[in-house]
Design a protein around this motif. Structure first.
Motif, PDB file in Angstrom:
ATOM      1  N   GLN A 300       0.565  -0.809  -0.101  1.00 34.42           N
ATOM      2  CA  GLN A 300       0.160  -0.251   0.178  1.00 34.42           C
ATOM      3  C   GLN A 300       1.063   0.980  -0.384  1.00 34.42           C
ATOM      4  N   ILE A 301       0.618   2.349  -1.612  1.00 30.34           N
ATOM      5  CA  ILE A 301       1.398   3.125  -1.213  1.00 30.34           C
ATOM      6  C   ILE A 301       0.392   4.330  -1.535  1.00 30.34           C
ATOM      7  N   GLY A 302       1.027   5.656  -0.991  1.00 27.50           N
ATOM      8  CA  GLY A 302       0.956   6.769  -1.206  1.00 27.50           C
ATOM      9  C   GLY A 302       1.233   7.766  -2.404  1.00 27.50           C
ATOM     10  N   ILE A 303       1.023   7.482  -3.195  1.00 28.96           N
ATOM     11  CA  ILE A 303       1.134   8.957  -4.518  1.00 28.96           C
ATOM     12  C   ILE A 303       0.917  10.184  -4.316  1.00 28.96           C
ATOM     13  N   VAL A 304       2.577  10.693  -4.182  1.00 33.49           N
ATOM     14  CA  VAL A 304       1.542  12.259  -3.731  1.00 33.49           C
ATOM     15  C   VAL A 304       3.341  13.165  -5.374  1.00 33.49           C
ATOM     16  N   VAL A 305       1.923  13.801  -6.006  1.00 34.50           N
ATOM     17  CA  VAL A 305       2.199  15.214  -7.071  1.00 34.50           C
ATOM     18  C   VAL A 305       2.144  16.313  -6.677  1.00 34.50           C
ATOM     19  N   CYS A 306       3.730  17.421  -6.505  1.00 32.51           N
ATOM     20  CA  CYS A 306       2.750  18.319  -5.847  1.00 32.51           C
ATOM     21  C   CYS A 306       3.456  19.674  -6.684  1.00 32.51           C
ATOM     22  N   ASP A 307       2.984  20.823  -6.835  1.00 32.70           N
ATOM     23  CA  ASP A 307       3.870  22.093  -7.122  1.00 32.70           C
ATOM     24  C   ASP A 307       4.237  22.930  -6.527  1.00 32.70           C
ATOM     25  N   GLU A 340      12.543   7.236   5.901  1.00 32.27           N
ATOM     26  CA  GLU A 340      13.982   7.410   4.649  1.00 32.27           C
ATOM     27  C   GLU A 340      13.357   6.365   3.934  1.00 32.27           C
ATOM     28  N   GLU A 341      12.376   5.055   4.029  1.00 31.63           N
ATOM     29  CA  GLU A 341      11.540   4.395   3.335  1.00 31.63           C
ATOM     30  C   GLU A 341      10.560   4.994   2.122  1.00 31.63           C
ATOM     31  N   ASP A 342      10.616   6.308   2.026  1.00 33.07           N
ATOM     32  CA  ASP A 342      10.041   7.243   1.541  1.00 33.07           C
ATOM     33  C   ASP A 342      10.878   7.313   0.224  1.00 33.07           C
ATOM     34  N   TYR A 343      10.294   8.164  -0.657  1.00 31.22           N
ATOM     35  CA  TYR A 343      11.347   9.003  -1.987  1.00 31.22           C
ATOM     36  C   TYR A 343      10.648   9.371  -2.175  1.00 31.22           C
ATOM     37  N   LEU A 344      11.059  10.895  -3.050  1.00 26.78           N
ATOM     38  CA  LEU A 344      10.691  11.837  -2.858  1.00 26.78           C
ATOM     39  C   LEU A 344      12.005  12.160  -4.971  1.00 26.78           C
ATOM     40  N   ARG A 357       5.594   5.249   2.111  1.00 25.13           N
ATOM     41  CA  ARG A 357       5.219   3.661   2.343  1.00 25.13           C
ATOM     42  C   ARG A 357       5.309   3.107   3.525  1.00 25.13           C
ATOM     43  N   LYS A 358       5.135   2.193   3.223  1.00 29.45           N
ATOM     44  CA  LYS A 358       4.644   1.741   5.191  1.00 29.45           C
ATOM     45  C   LYS A 358       3.787   2.708   5.739  1.00 29.45           C
ATOM     46  N   ARG A 359       2.605   3.162   5.430  1.00 30.94           N
ATOM     47  CA  ARG A 359       1.780   4.088   6.355  1.00 30.94           C
ATOM     48  C   ARG A 359       0.264   3.870   5.942  1.00 30.94           C
ATOM     49  N   ASP A 360      -0.380   3.700   6.714  1.00 29.38           N
ATOM     50  CA  ASP A 360      -1.526   3.648   6.252  1.00 29.38           C
ATOM     51  C   ASP A 360      -2.804   5.078   5.541  1.00 29.38           C
ATOM     52  N   TYR A 361      -3.370   4.653   5.007  1.00 28.82           N
ATOM     53  CA  TYR A 361      -4.680   6.383   4.601  1.00 28.82           C
ATOM     54  C   TYR A 361      -4.080   7.529   6.030  1.00 28.82           C
ATOM     55  N   ASP A 362      -4.655   6.833   7.014  1.00 28.50           N
ATOM     56  CA  ASP A 362      -5.023   8.196   7.402  1.00 28.50           C
ATOM     57  C   ASP A 362      -3.742   9.086   7.233  1.00 28.50           C
ATOM     58  N   GLN A 363      -2.705   7.823   8.295  1.00 29.05           N
ATOM     59  CA  GLN A 363      -1.244   8.132   8.209  1.00 29.05           C
ATOM     60  C   GLN A 363      -0.680   9.278   6.984  1.00 29.05           C
ATOM     61  N   THR A 364      -1.016   8.779   5.696  1.00 34.68           N
ATOM     62  CA  THR A 364      -0.472   9.541   5.039  1.00 34.68           C
ATOM     63  C   THR A 364      -1.282  11.146   4.705  1.00 34.68           C
ATOM     64  N   ARG A 365      -2.204  10.416   5.080  1.00 35.65           N
ATOM     65  CA  ARG A 365      -3.301  12.160   4.764  1.00 35.65           C
ATOM     66  C   ARG A 365      -2.894  13.221   5.390  1.00 35.65           C
ATOM     67  N   TYR A 401      -3.917   7.019  -3.115  1.00 30.68           N
ATOM     68  CA  TYR A 401      -3.685   6.426  -1.977  1.00 30.68           C
ATOM     69  C   TYR A 401      -3.743   4.906  -2.209  1.00 30.68           C
ATOM     70  N   TYR A 402      -2.880   3.672  -2.632  1.00 32.05           N
ATOM     71  CA  TYR A 402      -3.458   2.643  -3.392  1.00 32.05           C
ATOM     72  C   TYR A 402      -2.815   1.722  -2.993  1.00 32.05           C
ATOM     73  N   LYS A 403      -3.388  -0.102  -3.772  1.00 27.36           N
ATOM     74  CA  LYS A 403      -2.503  -0.464  -3.009  1.00 27.36           C
ATOM     75  C   LYS A 403      -2.459  -1.465  -4.385  1.00 27.36           C
ATOM     76  N   VAL A 404      -0.810  -1.046  -4.945  1.00 24.83           N
ATOM     77  CA  VAL A 404       0.164  -2.097  -5.570  1.00 24.83           C
ATOM     78  C   VAL A 404      -0.174  -3.513  -6.108  1.00 24.83           C
ATOM     79  N   ASN A 405      -0.733  -3.436  -7.644  1.00 22.83           N
ATOM     80  CA  ASN A 405      -1.559  -4.601  -8.081  1.00 22.83           C
ATOM     81  C   ASN A 405      -1.802  -4.220  -9.378  1.00 22.83           C
ATOM     82  N   ASP A 406      -2.069  -5.711 -10.608  1.00 29.26           N
ATOM     83  CA  ASP A 406      -1.772  -5.663 -12.072  1.00 29.26           C
ATOM     84  C   ASP A 406      -3.287  -5.116 -12.275  1.00 29.26           C
ATOM     85  N   GLN A 407      -4.117  -4.559 -11.077  1.00 32.11           N
ATOM     86  CA  GLN A 407      -5.785  -4.142 -12.326  1.00 32.11           C
ATOM     87  C   GLN A 407      -4.598  -2.306 -12.413  1.00 32.11           C
TER      88      GLN A 407
END
Length: 444
Positions: A300-307, A340-344, A357-365, A401-407
Motif C-alpha cells: 500500500q503506497i501513497g503517490i503524491v504529486v505537488c508543485d 528513509e523508506e519514502d522517496y522524493l 510508504r508503510k503508512r495507512d491512508y489516515d497517516q498518509t493524509r 493512495y492505493y495498493k499496488v496490484n496488476d489492475q
C-alpha cells in the motif's frame, strides 16, 4: 617500506609554450633545484661511506633480488594527490638493504631501481614533464633517510647488545622505521611548501604525523627486520619466499582495493545519473526505475504529486536564480518530512513526486496536510539586487493512495495523483486533493 614517492602534477602534452611557462614559474624552478640538491646530498653520503660493507658476490645477489621484486611491487603503488603535486605510496625495502650493504650499496640499488621505473614510464608514455628530477629526488630522499637509519643502527648496536635484550632488535627496527618514515614525510612536506601546496605549518605537521599509522610502521619494521636477518644468515631461499609471500598478499589486497574503488566509482556515476543537479534529490530517470521496482511490491503506497503555486510570478518578479533558490528550499522542506523508506523525486521544473510508504491512508493524509501547512508557514531567504529578501510561497498537492496490484500500475496511480494536483489548482491552490483508492473516497 611504505613511503611517499614524489610525482609532480604536470600536463602530459609537452610543447614549447608549456616549457616557457614552466621556466617562468619560480616555484617549479625551486622544486627542481630542491630535487637535485636532495640527490647530490645522497651522492655525497654514499661516496663518503667509501665501500660496500659485504662481499661483492653477496651484494650482486642481493641487488638482483631486491631490484626484481621492487620492480614488480611498482605496479602495486597507490596514487595520491596534494594540490600541484602528485605522489605515490610505494613499497620499499630500503631499510633492510642499507643495513646489509651500507649507504653506497643502497645508493646503487636505488639508482638502478628508480631509473628502471623512469625507463618504464618513458616507454609507456606515462612520464611527467619533471620525471627526471622526480627520479633524482626519490633516489636522494630514500638514500638520505635510510642512511640516517643505518648510522643510528650502528650507534644503537655499539650501546645495546641486541642478543642480550629480549626483543631489542625488533624494538630498534620499529624505531628506525618510524624515524625514516618521518624524515621522508618531512622532505615531502618541504616539497609541498616549495610548490605552494602547503600554506601553514599545521598542514605540514598534520601530513607528517597523520598520514601513517602505528600498524603501518609495525608491518614495515617486521618485514624489513626479517629480510635483514635472512640476508645476514645467507638464507636466500627464505628471503625469496618472503618476497613472494609479500607480493602475493599485496597483490590480493591491491586487487580488492581496485575492485572496491571501481565499485565506488560506478556507484558515484550512478548516483550522478540518478540525481537532480539543482536540488540533490532523485531525478525523473530514477523515479521511472524505482516505480518499475515498486510495481512488483504489492504494498500500500501513497503517490503524491505537488508543485509550487504561481511559480512563474516568482521568476518574473525576481529572476531565475531566485526561482532556483525557491525550488531548492521546496525540495529541502519536502525531504525533511520523509522517512528513509519514502522517496522524493523532482519530476518536472517545480514539480515533485513523493512515494509515501508503510503508512495507512489516515497517516498518509495527515502527513500531506502537515507538509502543506509547513510550506505555507515557512519562507525562503534569498539575496536579490544586493539585499536579503524573504519570499513566502505555497504549494498544491494531489494524493492517490492505493495498493499496488496488476489492475492499477504505479504509473497509472501517478497519473491519477497528477490529475488530483490539477484539481487542487482549479479549486484555488494551496490545498491537497486526495483519493483513497482502497475506499474509493475523495477528500478535498
Amino acid at each position: 617500506m611504505v613511503l611517499p614517492i614524489l610525482k609532480r602534477k604536470t600536463n602530459l602534452r609537452v610543447n614549447v609554450i608549456a616549457i616557457i611557462q614552466e621556466g617562468n614559474n619560480p616555484n617549479m624552478l625551486k622544486a627542481r633545484l630542491y630535487d637535485i640538491s636532495i640527490f647530490l646530498t645522497a651522492l655525497a653520503i654514499a661516496i663518503s661511506s667509501k665501500h660496500i660493507i659485504i662481499p661483492t658476490s653477496d651484494f650482486i645477489k642481493a641487488l638482483i633480488v631486491f631490484w626484481v621484486f621492487s620492480s614488480l611491487y611498482y605496479h602495486l603503488r597507490v596514487f595520491s594527490k596534494n594540490g600541484n603535486t602528485n605522489f605515490e605510496y610505494g613499497i620499499s625495502y630500503c631499510l633492510s638493504f642499507v643495513l646489509f650493504t651500507g649507504p653506497l650499496g643502497l645508493f646503487i640499488f636505488e639508482t638502478l631501481y628508480r631509473f628502471t621505473v623512469y625507463a618504464y614510464r618513458k616507454w609507456t608514455k606515462t612520464a611527467d614533464q619533471s620525471e627526471f628530477t622526480d627520479t633524482l629526488y626519490n633516489i636522494g630522499a630514500f638514500v638520505i633517510t635510510n642512511s640516517i637509519a643505518y648510522f643510528l643502527y650502528l650507534q644503537l648496536g655499539s650501546i645495546i647488545d641486541f642478543n642480550h635484550y629480549h626483543y631489542g632488535f625488533w624494538i630498534s627496527m620499529f624505531l628506525l622505521t618510524c624515524i625514516a618514515s618521518l624524515l621522508s614525510a618531512t622532505f615531502l612536506v618541504t616539497a609541498f611548501y616549495i610548490m605552494g601546496d602547503f600554506k601553514t605549518l599545521k598542514e605540514g605537521v598534520d601530513f607528517v604525523f597523520k598520514s601513517r599509522s602505528l600498524l603501518d610502521y609495525g608491518k614495515v619494521a617486521i618485514t624489513n627486520g626479517l629480510l635483514f636477518l635472512f640476508l645476514k644468515d645467507g638464507k636466500w631461499d627464505m628471503l625469496i619466499s618472503l618476497f613472494i609471500l609479500n607480493y602475493v598478499v599485496s597483490r590480493s589486497f591491491f586487487s580488492k582495493a581496485q575492485s572496491a574503488q571501481h565499485k565506488l566509482e560506478r556507484d558515484k556515476f550512478e548516483q550522478m545519473a540518478y540525481t537532480d543537479f539543482l536540488t540533490g534529490v532523485h531525478n525523473r530517470t530514477f523515479m521511472d526505475k524505482k516505480m518499475a521496482e515498486l510495481n512488483q511490491s504489492g504494498e500500500q503506497i501513497g503517490i503524491v504529486v505537488c508543485d509550487i503555486d504561481k511559480f512563474k510570478r516568482i521568476n518574473d518578479n525576481f529572476n531565475h536564480a531566485v526561482g532556483d533558490k525557491v525550488i531548492q528550499h521546496f525540495a529541502s522542506t519536502l525531504k525533511s518530512y520523509l522517512d528513509e523508506e519514502d522517496y522524493l523525486f523532482r519530476s518536472g521544473g517545480e514539480e515533485f513526486t513523493l512515494c509515501l510508504r508503510k503508512r495507512d491512508y489516515d497517516q498518509t493524509r495527515n502527513l500531506v496536510n502537515e507538509i502543506l501547512k509547513g510550506i505555507e508557514n515557512n519562507a525562503v531567504n534569498v539575496e536579490y539586487q544586493g539585499e536579503h529578501v524573504s519570499i513566502s510561497y505555497t504549494a498544491s498537492f494531489g494524493l492517490y493512495y492505493y495498493k499496488v496490484n496488476d489492475q492499477i500500475s504505479i504509473e497509472k496511480a501517478y497519473i491519477m495523483a497528477d490529475q488530483l494536483l490539477f484539481r487542487s489548482k482549479d479549486l484555488g491552490k494551496n490545498r491537497a486533493s486526495m483519493v483513497n483508492g482502497l475506499a474509493k473516497a475523495v477528500v478535498v
